[in-house]
Write an enzyme that holds these catalytic residues in place. Structure first.
Site, PDB file in Angstrom:
ATOM      1  N   LYS A   1      10.757  -5.155   0.804  1.00 34.94           N
ATOM      2  CA  LYS A   1      11.296  -4.373  -0.306  1.00 34.94           C
ATOM      3  C   LYS A   1      12.318  -3.391   0.232  1.00 34.94           C
ATOM      4  O   LYS A   1      12.060  -2.712   1.221  1.00 34.94           O
ATOM      5  CB  LYS A   1      10.201  -3.598  -1.035  1.00 34.94           C
ATOM      6  CG  LYS A   1      10.752  -2.720  -2.146  1.00 34.94           C
ATOM      7  CD  LYS A   1       9.666  -2.192  -3.032  1.00 34.94           C
ATOM      8  CE  LYS A   1       8.811  -1.186  -2.329  1.00 34.94           C
ATOM      9  NZ  LYS A   1       8.003  -0.388  -3.274  1.00 34.94           N
TER      10      LYS A   1
HETATM   11  C1  5RP Z   1       6.507   4.857  -3.653  1.00 36.33           C
HETATM   12  C2  5RP Z   1       6.916   3.442  -3.487  1.00 36.33           C
HETATM   13  C3  5RP Z   1       7.217   2.681  -4.739  1.00 36.33           C
HETATM   14  O1  5RP Z   1       6.413   1.505  -4.781  1.00 36.33           O
HETATM   15  C4  5RP Z   1       8.662   2.228  -4.720  1.00 36.33           C
HETATM   16  O2  5RP Z   1       9.504   3.306  -4.391  1.00 36.33           O
HETATM   17  C5  5RP Z   1       9.076   1.634  -6.086  1.00 36.33           C
HETATM   18  O3  5RP Z   1       9.002   2.659  -7.041  1.00 36.33           O
HETATM   19  P1  5RP Z   1      10.362   3.285  -7.643  1.00 36.33           P
HETATM   20  O4  5RP Z   1      11.055   2.208  -8.432  1.00 36.33           O
HETATM   21  O5  5RP Z   1       9.876   4.436  -8.506  1.00 36.33           O
HETATM   22  O6  5RP Z   1      11.165   3.723  -6.448  1.00 36.33           O
HETATM   23  O7  5RP Z   1       7.017   2.881  -2.404  1.00 36.33           O
HETATM   24  O8  5RP Z   1       6.299   5.448  -2.407  1.00 36.33           O
END
Ligand code: 5RP
Length: 294
Positions: free
Chosen positions: A204
């Site tokens: 991710k």
């Molecule tokens: C929080 C995370 C979240 O899973 C990731 O950031 C996705 O959430 P957003 O779209 O709000 O950024 O890793 O620590």
């Protein structure tokens, strides 16, 4: 030992040549065992090869953030519109019904909060046995490439990968961008490739310019995080650009649960990710879905 400086710059990404040789719909996972593929198929829909993950694991570092004051009130209504739920074991067990039949991406790193300036020192926060009890479809680990505790976070990653591989549970590696780090294509290309080479099954990261090169250079599927809340139209444009440039899906939280109409936003995101709609069409859908819920 590979030199740090003076190496030739990478340039041939084969952008127009998709990764071949895979009969399985998840990039780079052809040689995984049946169980791993089953879990990956619960995350990435076979029809589209993509995923819409709903992220609400923020509490593990931010506490009760805006929109997540009450997970039971916020998430229950929107969970049906996700393919996968990215959450902590504590959030799921205390607040979320196990009847949604959604893939669980279990937040499996811990040890840092937003109260610290340097958030890169984490530990493994979930034993793989509890991930099995939670019927996790994947375990998620924050990876701080380039941060002071880079090595410790990458050790967390490889330990979770190794424990997950024993049971056929894939690992999602999250590229965590520290405050001092730039969200540049060079950074994301390096970070995503390092995490994939270490054995992560899913990576991710955030959308950036030249994102198609980041995708091409990463041998496993990339999903994009939404990041801080944007105007809905802008967030949908980011989703569209990410999917157009090869992302295998999205993992969004704040841009959904902080939206003026979270269900409408989830439907609009699904339209782009799974139905190939443009950001403009998705925006129209958002407006319609919002209007019928007011
Ligand atoms: C929080 C995370 C979240 O899973 C990731 O950031 C996705 O959430 P957003 O779209 O709000 O950024 O890793 O620590």
């Amino acid at each position: 030992m590979t030199d740090k400086e003076g190496n030739l710059s990478a340039k041939d990404y084969g952008i127009d040549q998709p990764a071949e040789g895979s009969l399985f719909h998840v990039k780079g996972m052809e040689h995984c065992d049946w169980g791993m593929k089953d879990r990956l198929s619960r995350i990435f829909q076979p029809e589209s090869g993509k995923t819409v993950m709903l992220a609400f694991d923020h509490g593990y570092i931010m506490g009760a953030t805006a929109g997540l004051e009450r997970l039971d009130l916020t998430i229950e209504p929107i969970a049906p519109f996700a393919d996968a739920l990215m959450a902590t074991r504590g959030g799921l067990r205390t607040c979320i019904s196990p009847s949604h039949n959604k893939a669980v991406i279990l937040r499996s790193s811990a040890g840092s909060t937003v109260l610290k300036d340097d958030m890169s020192q984490e530990v493994i926060g979930v034993d793989v046995q509890d991930a099995l009890r939670m019927n996790a479809a994947a375990m998620a680990v924050q990876c701080f490439v380039g941060a002071p505790h880079e090595c410790a976070s990458l050790e967390n990653l490889v330990r979770v990968i190794d424990s997950g591989n024993q049971y056929g549970i894939p690992t999602l590696a999250v590229t965590a961008v520290g405050k001092e780090m730039e969200r540049t294509p060079r950074y994301f290309m390096l970070a995503t490739r390092v995490l994939a080479e270490l054995g992560a099954h899913i990576v991710k990261t955030y959308y950036c310019e030249d994102f198609e090169k980041v995708v091409a250079a990463c041998p496993v599927p990339i999903v994009i995080a939404g990041g801080k809340k944007l105007p809905e139209r802008d967030a949908l444009e980011t989703v569209y650009r990410g999917i157009s440039d090869g992302a295998a899906g999205v993992d969004m939280g704040r841009n959904v649960f902080q939206s003026s109409s979270p269900i409408a936003m989830m439907k609009a995101i699904n339209a782009i990710v799974h139905d190939g709609e443009t950001a403009s069409h998705a925006w129209d859908l958002f407006g319609y879905e919002q209007s019928i819920r007011q």
